[in-house]
Enzyme design. Structure first.
Site, mmCIF file in Angstrom:
data_model
loop_
_atom_site.group_PDB
_atom_site.id
_atom_site.type_symbol
_atom_site.label_atom_id
_atom_site.label_comp_id
_atom_site.label_asym_id
_atom_site.label_seq_id
_atom_site.Cartn_x
_atom_site.Cartn_y
_atom_site.Cartn_z
ATOM 1 C CE1 TYR A 33 1.026 -0.178 4.447
ATOM 2 C CE2 TYR A 33 -0.101 1.925 4.377
ATOM 3 C CZ TYR A 33 0.727 1.041 5.027
ATOM 4 O OH TYR A 33 1.266 1.377 6.238
ATOM 5 N NE ARG A 52 6.925 4.055 0.575
ATOM 6 C CZ ARG A 52 6.619 4.875 1.579
ATOM 7 N NH1 ARG A 52 7.538 5.176 2.483
ATOM 8 N NH2 ARG A 52 5.426 5.394 1.689
ATOM 9 N NE ARG A 101 -5.881 -19.839 4.159
ATOM 10 C CZ ARG A 101 -5.149 -20.717 4.848
ATOM 11 N NH1 ARG A 101 -5.296 -22.012 4.654
ATOM 12 N NH2 ARG A 101 -4.279 -20.277 5.749
ATOM 13 C CE LYS A 151 3.133 3.167 3.175
ATOM 14 N NZ LYS A 151 3.231 3.211 4.629
ATOM 15 C CD GLU A 183 9.608 1.939 10.756
ATOM 16 O OE1 GLU A 183 9.507 2.886 9.967
ATOM 17 O OE2 GLU A 183 9.623 0.742 10.381
ATOM 18 C CG LEU A 207 8.150 2.472 4.962
ATOM 19 C CD1 LEU A 207 7.930 1.225 4.129
ATOM 20 C CD2 LEU A 207 6.845 3.218 5.146
#
Ligand code: PDD
Length: 287
Positions: A33, A52, A101, A151, A183, A207
């Protein structure tokens, strides 16, 4: 009023946008995302977020369902139709919805990626009380996976961290690994000692914040000293200032860490100055 969202090539009312129960984002957190902020109706640092995103996709061997040029148009269209002045655009791409799945990745030729974008309006976000007064953080152990540079939508531990902070009467948590701050739950962490801005160096442990890159560049341009290295919670508690950066908070002062007041307990001069510079420059460069 219902928002218009983007799903797999269509602009739809949010109530009509539906994703399969077999989607790997839902079943496996197999998705990436981005959050791009919007100020004065313009996208901030779109190029950084698009680059990114491409890197996250490449690292996970996930196909992009859209070109980066078209992605810019989708961002702009959503901001336009939803009349967003201040806020952001959330984007998520998952490895799609295979027939069943299965832990193995599906063949991308048979299972196209899922792409979703929606806007969030936050009027006056650039002048929030938290940015004026600063926030309080607690420290928690960093229990996330080892590829925090990608991310992904695996945000359960950061959500738990945010709840631990709330329970402690604070705003956020700084995560600590091997004695050093990695972070914040959804932001990069900094301290200021004398005139020096100190933040953890880039690696797979954090990140690579788009706001971080912009703020460090602007700090250097303003002749501020920057040192990228490890630091501990004790060093942070003893610092003159502390702050965080992200696309949703910009530069936000931190005034308390684990109950210890930072400096005089009010937002520091360097954090305030950096926030002004960042907002000013970003508004000018918005697209
Ligand atoms: N979070 N570190 C983490 C763990 C993050 O989740 C984020 C962003 C950042 C800052 O990155 P950037 O400056 O590119 O926003 C650092 C977004 C805002 C979120 O999850 O909502």
């Amino acid at each position: 009023m219902s928002r218009t969202v983007y799903l797999n090539g269509d602009y739809l009312p949010e109530e009509e946008a539906k994703v399969s129960v077999f989607d790997r984002g839902f079943l496996m957190a197999d998705g990436v995302y981005e959050v791009t902020s919007v100020l004065d109706g313009k996208l901030i640092d779109f190029d950084g977020h698009a680059k990114r995103l491409q890197r996250s996709l490449d690292e996970l061997d996930m196909a992009s369902p859209i070109t980066m040029e078209d992605l810019l148009e989708v961002h702009r269209e959503l901001v336009r139709v939803n009349e967003v002045v201040d806020g952001g655009v959330y984007l998520q791409i998952t490895r799609g919805a295979p027939a069943d799945r299965d832990f193995a990745f599906p063949d991308p030729a048979e299972t196209p990626s899922t792409i979703v974008l929606f806007t969030q309006s936050k009027p006056g976000v650039a002048d929030s009380p938290a940015s004026r007064n600063g926030i309080k953080v607690i420290s928690i152990e960093d229990q996330r996976w080892g590829r925090r540079d990608i991310k992904t939508v695996q945000l359960l531990y950061p959500s738990m961290g945010k709840m631990m902070a709330k329970k402690a009467g604070c705003d956020d948590a700084w995560m600590v690994e091997d004695g050093h701050v990695t972070e914040g739950t959804s932001n990069n962490a900094y301290i200021v000692k004398g005139n020096k801005i100190i933040t953890r160096q880039l690696s797979n442990d954090i990140l690579h914040g788009i706001t971080r890159a912009a703020v460090l560049r602007m700090a250097k341009e303003a002749q501020m000293q920057v040192e990228e290295r490890l630091f501990t919670i004790e060093e942070a508690q003893d610092a003159d200032e502390a702050f965080i950066t992200s696309a949703t908070t910009f530069v936000q002062p931190v005034v308390e860490i684990d109950g210890a007041q930072i400096g005089d307990g009010t937002p520091g001069m360097i954090a305030k100055r950096l926030r002004e510079i960042y907002l000013d420059e970003s508004r000018k460069a918005g697209i």
